[in-house]
Design a protein around this motif. Structure first.
Motif, mmCIF file in Angstrom:
data_model
loop_
_atom_site.group_PDB
_atom_site.id
_atom_site.type_symbol
_atom_site.label_atom_id
_atom_site.label_comp_id
_atom_site.label_asym_id
_atom_site.label_seq_id
_atom_site.Cartn_x
_atom_site.Cartn_y
_atom_site.Cartn_z
ATOM 1 N N ILE A 278 1.002 -1.124 0.193
ATOM 2 C CA ILE A 278 -0.013 -0.009 0.188
ATOM 3 C C ILE A 278 0.855 1.009 -0.160
ATOM 4 C CG2 ILE A 278 -1.865 1.280 1.267
ATOM 5 C CD1 ILE A 278 -2.824 -1.427 -0.033
ATOM 6 N N TYR A 279 2.080 1.228 0.764
ATOM 7 C CA TYR A 279 2.631 2.339 0.895
ATOM 8 C C TYR A 279 3.581 2.887 -0.292
ATOM 9 C CZ TYR A 279 6.182 5.835 2.721
ATOM 10 O OH TYR A 279 7.015 7.007 3.004
ATOM 11 N N GLU A 280 3.781 2.032 -1.378
ATOM 12 C CA GLU A 280 4.240 2.049 -2.624
ATOM 13 C C GLU A 280 3.367 2.707 -3.589
ATOM 14 O OE1 GLU A 280 7.400 2.293 -3.122
ATOM 15 O OE2 GLU A 280 8.508 0.734 -2.355
ATOM 16 N N ILE A 281 2.154 2.353 -3.362
ATOM 17 C CA ILE A 281 1.213 3.148 -4.465
ATOM 18 C C ILE A 281 0.975 4.481 -3.908
ATOM 19 C CG2 ILE A 281 -1.382 2.715 -4.709
ATOM 20 C CD1 ILE A 281 -1.453 -0.173 -4.163
ATOM 21 N N VAL A 282 0.965 4.768 -2.555
ATOM 22 C CA VAL A 282 0.612 6.123 -2.094
ATOM 23 C C VAL A 282 1.859 7.049 -2.476
ATOM 24 C CG1 VAL A 282 0.165 7.614 -0.016
ATOM 25 C CG2 VAL A 282 -1.019 5.336 -0.073
ATOM 26 N N LEU A 283 3.124 6.320 -2.326
ATOM 27 C CA LEU A 283 4.377 6.873 -2.737
ATOM 28 C C LEU A 283 4.273 7.452 -4.057
ATOM 29 C CD1 LEU A 283 6.913 8.058 -1.698
ATOM 30 C CD2 LEU A 283 8.023 5.744 -2.235
ATOM 31 N N GLN A 284 3.738 6.368 -5.259
ATOM 32 C CA GLN A 284 3.775 6.791 -6.492
ATOM 33 C C GLN A 284 2.770 7.992 -6.811
ATOM 34 O OE1 GLN A 284 2.409 3.381 -8.827
ATOM 35 N NE2 GLN A 284 2.494 4.574 -10.708
ATOM 36 N N ALA A 285 1.658 7.796 -6.125
ATOM 37 C CA ALA A 285 0.748 9.093 -6.256
ATOM 38 C C ALA A 285 1.196 10.244 -5.823
ATOM 39 C CB ALA A 285 -0.515 8.535 -5.426
ATOM 40 N N ASN A 286 2.015 10.372 -4.973
ATOM 41 C CA ASN A 286 2.753 11.469 -4.405
ATOM 42 C C ASN A 286 3.744 11.842 -5.200
ATOM 43 O OD1 ASN A 286 5.441 12.378 -3.238
ATOM 44 N ND2 ASN A 286 3.635 13.166 -1.468
ATOM 45 N N THR A 287 4.582 11.139 -5.856
ATOM 46 C CA THR A 287 5.749 11.372 -6.799
ATOM 47 C C THR A 287 5.407 11.921 -8.000
ATOM 48 O OG1 THR A 287 6.344 9.174 -7.066
ATOM 49 C CG2 THR A 287 7.563 10.306 -5.210
ATOM 50 N N GLU A 288 4.264 11.055 -8.652
ATOM 51 C CA GLU A 288 3.679 11.407 -9.889
ATOM 52 C C GLU A 288 2.847 12.724 -9.720
ATOM 53 O OE1 GLU A 288 1.944 8.195 -12.000
ATOM 54 O OE2 GLU A 288 3.757 6.937 -11.927
ATOM 55 N N ALA A 289 2.182 12.907 -8.835
ATOM 56 C CA ALA A 289 1.549 14.232 -8.674
ATOM 57 C C ALA A 289 2.409 15.352 -8.504
ATOM 58 C CB ALA A 289 0.742 14.186 -7.459
ATOM 59 N N ILE A 290 3.576 15.379 -7.848
ATOM 60 C CA ILE A 290 4.642 16.478 -7.950
ATOM 61 C C ILE A 290 5.238 16.537 -9.167
ATOM 62 C CG2 ILE A 290 6.908 17.106 -6.606
ATOM 63 C CD1 ILE A 290 5.905 15.677 -4.273
ATOM 64 N N LYS A 291 5.733 15.414 -9.938
ATOM 65 C CA LYS A 291 6.283 15.745 -11.045
ATOM 66 C C LYS A 291 5.405 16.438 -12.174
ATOM 67 C CE LYS A 291 8.485 11.533 -11.838
ATOM 68 N NZ LYS A 291 8.216 10.076 -12.366
ATOM 69 N N ALA A 292 3.997 16.335 -11.827
ATOM 70 C CA ALA A 292 2.959 16.817 -13.021
ATOM 71 C C ALA A 292 2.507 18.227 -12.672
ATOM 72 C CB ALA A 292 1.791 16.039 -12.911
ATOM 73 N N THR A 293 3.281 18.754 -11.553
ATOM 74 C CA THR A 293 2.636 20.136 -11.207
ATOM 75 C C THR A 293 3.615 21.046 -11.878
ATOM 76 O OG1 THR A 293 4.218 20.004 -9.031
ATOM 77 C CG2 THR A 293 1.769 19.679 -8.771
ATOM 78 N N ARG A 294 2.738 21.977 -12.679
ATOM 79 C CA ARG A 294 3.425 23.100 -13.331
ATOM 80 C C ARG A 294 2.507 24.058 -13.532
ATOM 81 N NH1 ARG A 294 3.026 18.690 -16.631
ATOM 82 N NH2 ARG A 294 1.683 19.436 -18.619
ATOM 83 N N PRO A 295 2.671 25.396 -14.181
ATOM 84 C CA PRO A 295 1.469 26.458 -14.288
ATOM 85 C C PRO A 295 0.844 26.005 -15.193
ATOM 86 C CG PRO A 295 3.792 27.307 -14.325
ATOM 87 C CD PRO A 295 4.055 25.960 -14.123
ATOM 88 N N GLY A 296 -0.602 26.285 -15.065
ATOM 89 C CA GLY A 296 -1.397 25.919 -16.265
ATOM 90 C C GLY A 296 -2.352 24.554 -15.982
ATOM 91 N N VAL A 297 -1.521 23.566 -15.154
ATOM 92 C CA VAL A 297 -2.287 22.359 -14.956
ATOM 93 C C VAL A 297 -3.193 22.521 -13.733
ATOM 94 C CG1 VAL A 297 -1.828 20.098 -14.023
ATOM 95 C CG2 VAL A 297 -0.332 20.953 -15.751
ATOM 96 N N SER A 298 -4.225 22.116 -13.644
ATOM 97 C CA SER A 298 -5.074 22.216 -12.609
ATOM 98 C C SER A 298 -4.987 21.234 -11.574
ATOM 99 C CB SER A 298 -6.684 22.132 -13.058
ATOM 100 O OG SER A 298 -7.282 21.076 -13.140
ATOM 101 N N ASN A 299 -5.317 21.667 -10.243
ATOM 102 C CA ASN A 299 -5.134 20.792 -8.980
ATOM 103 C C ASN A 299 -6.216 20.011 -9.009
ATOM 104 O OD1 ASN A 299 -3.745 20.479 -6.415
ATOM 105 N ND2 ASN A 299 -5.733 21.135 -5.432
ATOM 106 N N ARG A 300 -7.306 20.072 -9.739
ATOM 107 C CA ARG A 300 -8.535 18.964 -9.972
ATOM 108 C C ARG A 300 -7.795 17.841 -10.984
ATOM 109 N NH1 ARG A 300 -14.121 20.985 -11.454
ATOM 110 N NH2 ARG A 300 -14.598 20.753 -9.054
ATOM 111 N N ASN A 301 -7.075 18.148 -11.918
ATOM 112 C CA ASN A 301 -6.544 17.276 -12.721
ATOM 113 C C ASN A 301 -5.503 16.422 -11.968
ATOM 114 O OD1 ASN A 301 -8.246 17.892 -15.019
ATOM 115 N ND2 ASN A 301 -6.431 18.772 -16.159
ATOM 116 N N ILE A 302 -4.753 17.053 -11.305
ATOM 117 C CA ILE A 302 -3.588 16.460 -10.494
ATOM 118 C C ILE A 302 -4.468 15.463 -9.510
ATOM 119 C CG2 ILE A 302 -1.829 16.721 -8.615
ATOM 120 C CD1 ILE A 302 -0.958 17.585 -11.213
ATOM 121 N N HIS A 303 -5.479 16.203 -8.923
ATOM 122 C CA HIS A 303 -6.133 15.088 -7.835
ATOM 123 C C HIS A 303 -6.775 13.800 -8.656
ATOM 124 C CE1 HIS A 303 -9.092 14.158 -4.799
ATOM 125 N NE2 HIS A 303 -10.078 13.668 -5.928
#
Ligand code: GLY
Ligand code: MN
Length: 461
Positions: A278-303
């Motif tokens: 379970i931990y690795e799944i949450v970690l993947q969600a955390n790291t992939e979300a961080i990787k995708a954050t940049r101007p113009g991308v919405s927090n809803r899409n990241i969610h």
């Protein structure tokens, strides 16, 4: 506080945006715990701090958007106060520290507001969240104190939100300092996370670090082996092997900027196979979300992307079935991740939440969903450079919710209720970092806090 230029510049910007009327900013007063002179820890109002910087109780700021003049109101200490509390700066000296040359006793504020009311001038104020402030506003404006939230100025809310949302360099530096304090808090918690230790011992120790190194915690510490309760503020358990400890804790700097970090540690410092799954799944969600954050991308899409990572990982383990995108669109994943991916941070850990969450994270075009889980997303808009956010996916096994949905047969096309049982002792896992949106991408703020399985196991040994 910062140098006076910082506050002058912020107030000048607000004057330019607001153009007309008066802006009334009531700073917080002392709040008694159990008798008048035994008060709670004083926390200044964040909007007052932002525009006036004075970190003391009993002051009010006034901006005249027509004349461009600013005022600070407060009462000088008398000899009795000085005997008990030591020498204190004069109100006019404090006013100069935030670049204001007009200061006066509180009684003068009443006269000025009375005059403005008689001339039918618009008096803008932000939604009050403390009883004392509602009463002061009601008394000054001759309104029912209970109505003061609904009478708050939308124009002022909009302009303050637009300013506070984009962090200045000095503010980002403060948030990084707050994360560095959180580093000490979290690594200490990890090292203490051993069978037989009381949650309260760890809670008290890390709260002490926040007080010793900064302005205390930025919100009541969440620390529990019952991490499935999202905001668990009880710390009465004794840690046992086989459980995981969620620590969601951040600090304020002396200037009151916040950090908000979550780490989840297996009791005893070594992950079991199931915990790691379970931990690795949450970690993947955390790291992939961080990787995708940049101007113009919405927090809803990241969610939604993070929810899909969780749902897809759970499908691989047999806990979910069917099409992952369909499951997430329907909201089935919310059994395991019932909250949003994150929120803005700054002077408040949920930045500006007192002004109204929908004014911060939603707009005329982007409306809040009422779907369970998605409804808790605090911010749905696109990111802009200067935004600071938390990224905090989680996966939880909430017995009451699981039993309810199972009894109702809810989403049985997406959820394998029979497979959940063996994961229940995990409770909850959440991993949270603080992220600045830069011109081209993002930056994770502060000193990196152990996060991978290997890093956590290493620090625990
Ligand atoms: N750290 C607690 C929260 O974000 O709600
Ligand atoms: Mn948070």
């Amino acid at each position: 506080m910062f140098k006076s230029d910082v506050y002058n510049k912020r107030r000048e910007t607000l004057h330019r945006k607001m153009k007309t009327g008066l802006g009334l900013f009531i700073g917080n007063s002392e709040s008694p715990m159990n008798y008048p002179s035994n008060t709670y820890h004083f926390r200044q109002d964040s909007d007052f701090l932002y525009f006036f910087g004075i970190d003391l109780p009993g002051f009010t700021g006034l901006m005249d958007f027509d004349s461009g003049k600013d005022w600070l109101f407060g009462n000088d200490f008398d000899m009795d106060d000085i005997v008990w509390m030591g020498p204190q700066p004069l109100v006019k000296e404090l006013a100069l520290k935030c670049g204001i040359t007009n200061s006066a006793p509180m009684a003068n504020l009443e006269v000025m507001i009375k005059d403005a009311l008689s001339k039918k001038r618009k008096i803008h104020f932000l939604p009050p969240y403390r009883g004392e402030t509602k009463i002061t506003l009601g008394s000054l404006l001759k309104e029912n104190p209970c109505q003061m939230k609904t009478l708050a100025s939308f124009d002022l809310i909009r302009d303050v939100v637009s300013m506070r949302s984009i962090k200045e360099k000095a503010e980002i530096d403060e948030i990084e300092k707050a994360v560095d304090i959180a580093y000490e808090m979290h690594t200490t918690a990890m090292k203490m996370c051993k069978p037989g230790v009381r949650e309260q011992d760890i809670f008290g120790t890390i709260e002490g670090i926040a007080l010793a190194k900064g302005g205390g915690t930025s919100f009541p510490v969440i620390l529990s082996i019952n991490g499935q309760t999202l905001h668990n503020h009880s710390h009465g358990n004794i840690l046992q092997k086989g459980r995981m400890m969620v620590t969601d804790a951040g600090a304020e700097t002396d200037r009151h900027y916040a950090s908000d970090i979550t780490r989840t540690t297996p009791v005893g410092g070594k992950f079991s196979g199931l915990q790691k799954d379970i931990y690795e799944i949450v970690l993947q969600a955390n790291t992939e979300a961080i990787k995708a954050t940049r101007p113009g991308v919405s927090n809803r899409n990241i969610h939604f992307s993070a929810c899909k990572v969780i749902a897809s990982g759970l499908k691989d383990l047999g806990l979910m079935t069917g099409d992952t995108s369909e499951a997430v669109t329907a909201g089935a994943h919310a059994l395991f991740m019932p909250h949003g991916i994150g929120h803005m941070m700054g002077l408040d850990v949920h930045d500006m939440e007192a002004l109204g969450e929908n004014y911060i994270g939603y707009s005329e075009d982007v409306k809040r969903s009422d779907q369970f889980g998605h409804a808790f997303l605090r911010f749905a808009l696109p990111y802009m450079p200067g935004h600071v956010f938390t990224i905090e996916p989680g996966c939880y096994f909430i017995p009451e919710l699981i039993n309810k949905w199972k009894d109702e047969g809810k989403f049985k096309e997406f959820i394998n209720y029979g497979k959940i049982g063996k994961y229940m002792p995990i409770g909850g896992i959440r991993i949270e970092d603080n992220v600045l949106i830069t011109e081209k991408g993002h930056k994770v703020l502060g000193k990196p806090i152990p996060k991978t399985v290997e890093e956590i196991e290493r620090i625990c040994t």
